[in-house]
Scaffold this motif. Structure first.
Motif, short mmCIF file in Angstrom:
data_model
loop_
_atom_site.label_atom_id
_atom_site.label_comp_id
_atom_site.label_asym_id
_atom_site.label_seq_id
_atom_site.Cartn_x
_atom_site.Cartn_y
_atom_site.Cartn_z
N ARG A 155 0.58 -0.92 0.08
CA ARG A 155 0.15 0.10 0.06
C ARG A 155 0.93 1.14 -0.52
NH1 ARG A 155 -2.74 -1.43 3.99
NH2 ARG A 155 -1.85 0.18 6.15
N LEU A 156 1.99 1.73 0.37
CA LEU A 156 2.49 2.34 0.83
C LEU A 156 3.45 2.91 -0.35
CD1 LEU A 156 4.24 1.79 4.32
CD2 LEU A 156 2.37 3.86 3.34
N ARG A 158 2.10 1.93 -3.19
CA ARG A 158 1.86 2.43 -4.61
C ARG A 158 1.64 4.62 -3.95
NH1 ARG A 158 -1.57 -2.32 -3.23
NH2 ARG A 158 -3.06 -1.30 -2.03
N GLU A 159 0.98 4.61 -3.31
CA GLU A 159 0.62 5.50 -2.02
C GLU A 159 2.18 5.99 -2.33
OE1 GLU A 159 -0.20 5.20 1.79
OE2 GLU A 159 -1.87 4.32 1.13
N GLN A 160 3.29 6.28 -2.17
CA GLN A 160 4.44 7.01 -2.46
C GLN A 160 5.24 7.27 -4.13
OE1 GLN A 160 6.95 5.78 1.04
NE2 GLN A 160 6.24 6.59 2.46
#
Length: 348
Positions: A155-156, A158-160
């Motif tokens: 998830r991180l 994808r976000e970053q």
């Protein structure tokens, strides 16, 4: 008031036992010196939960039914946490202290440790901005905590806007890491993220360095603390980073005071203090504060109160003058031989 301490005293996670025991003794001594819990001194009872549900439930049954504890402080791996919660439900309060996944806990249970997302989000961003890291490889053991840490990592990423170029879930005990290390070397990763427990982390990192990969890429280890880094050793700790809400190296009035008491009690060669051992110290103070707030030492009354989910800030409100405090911050640590040095504060 009898308080059971539930953690591994042998096996893959047993390496933390000496420092957790020592920190708990400091916490109990502080509380007793201040009048105990509502006037009654704490008596610590030590249980060995091993690393399996069966061992853990046997230890819980002994603590409650034979030793007669009034509360349990848990500093063990998360693979047994839910089973323990169900076993203690409505009997005794259960305070779970380590870093964990951040999921809801079972009945009669409150978790006070930092969550993987809280630590990883700023740490991975720091690795990107300060070390220009864009490509990551994930290695974790095969149980709930590493698997959920992998989900958090994805998830991180994808976000970053970074990339997970490989992943491996491995058993607790691996005889030979050579094939995995070859896969990592060929992946193009700049950083290897690790969610490995205790001796698994020690053995992997030693093998990683022996293969020469410590000079070619960075490592970011979850729960690579002062105890684990001693096991890894100075020859295998180059370019190894970690994030936590507590480092023994971080100076503050409250931490310096705690370390002074700790080393006054156990000497200069005492087991290394880490976030895990400080969590035990905190857990005892949370228990004392909970009893004080509710004006009862009755174990069933305290357990019943925790049937309603308790937010972590509520549980930590009595820890303002303790090393981590009510609102845990996040720090980046870098291995320096067999010590961890704080190199950045990631939250302000």
């Amino acid at each position: 008031m009898k308080v059971g301490l539930l953690h591994a005293r042998s096996g893959v996670a047993g390496m933390w036992a000496p420092s957790m025991d020592a920190a708990a003794l400091v916490g109990a001594a502080e509380i007793n010196a201040a009048g105990g819990i509502l006037g009654e001194e704490i008596e610590l009872v030590f249980g060995d939960c091993g690393f399996s549900v069966r061992e853990s439930l046997d230890a819980v049954d002994t603590l409650i039914d034979i030793d007669g504890v009034d509360a349990i402080i848990g500093g063990h791996a998360s693979n047994v946490r839910d089973a323990v919660s169900r076993r203690v439900a409505s009997k005794v309060p259960y305070i779970y202290t380590p870093q964990y996944e951040g999921i809801a806990c079972g009945p009669s249970t409150v978790a006070i440790g930092s969550t993987d997302h809280e630590l990883m989000a700023p740490a991975l961003q720091w690795l990107r901005s300060e070390k220009q890291a864009e490509r990551f490889f994930f290695v974790g053991n095969d149980y709930i905590w590493p698997r959920m840490a992998l989900t958090t990592t994805r998830r991180l990423m994808r976000e970053q806007g970074t990339h997970l170029v490989g992943q491996a879930i491995v058993p607790i005990k691996v005889a030979d890491y050579s094939e995995l290390l070859k896969q990592i070397a060929q992946s193009g990763a700049q950083v290897v993220i690790q969610a490995l427990i205790g001796l698994s982390s020690v053995e992997f990192n030693r093998a990683f360095a022996a293969a020469g990969l410590d000079q070619k890429m960075l490592r970011f280890g979850l729960i690579v603390d002062e105890t684990v880094i001693c096991g890894i050793g100075s020859d295998a700790s180059a370019n190894l980073f970690t994030a936590a809400s507590y480092f023994a190296d971080h100076h503050s009035r409250s931490n310096d005071h705690f370390l002074e008491r700790y080393h006054d009690a156990f000497g200069a060669l005492a087991p290394p203090v880490s976030a895990g051992s400080v969590g035990y110290y905190e857990g005892l103070h949370v228990l004392a504060g909970l009893a004080r707030d509710l004006q009862t030492r009755n174990s069933r009354a305290l357990a019943h109160h925790l049937h309603r989910p308790m937010p972590r800030p509520t549980a930590r409100h009595m820890l303002d003058d303790k090393p981590v405090g009510q609102w845990p911050l996040v720090y980046m640590g870098r291995a320096d031989g067999v010590t961890l040095q704080v190199v950045a504060s990631l939250t302000h």
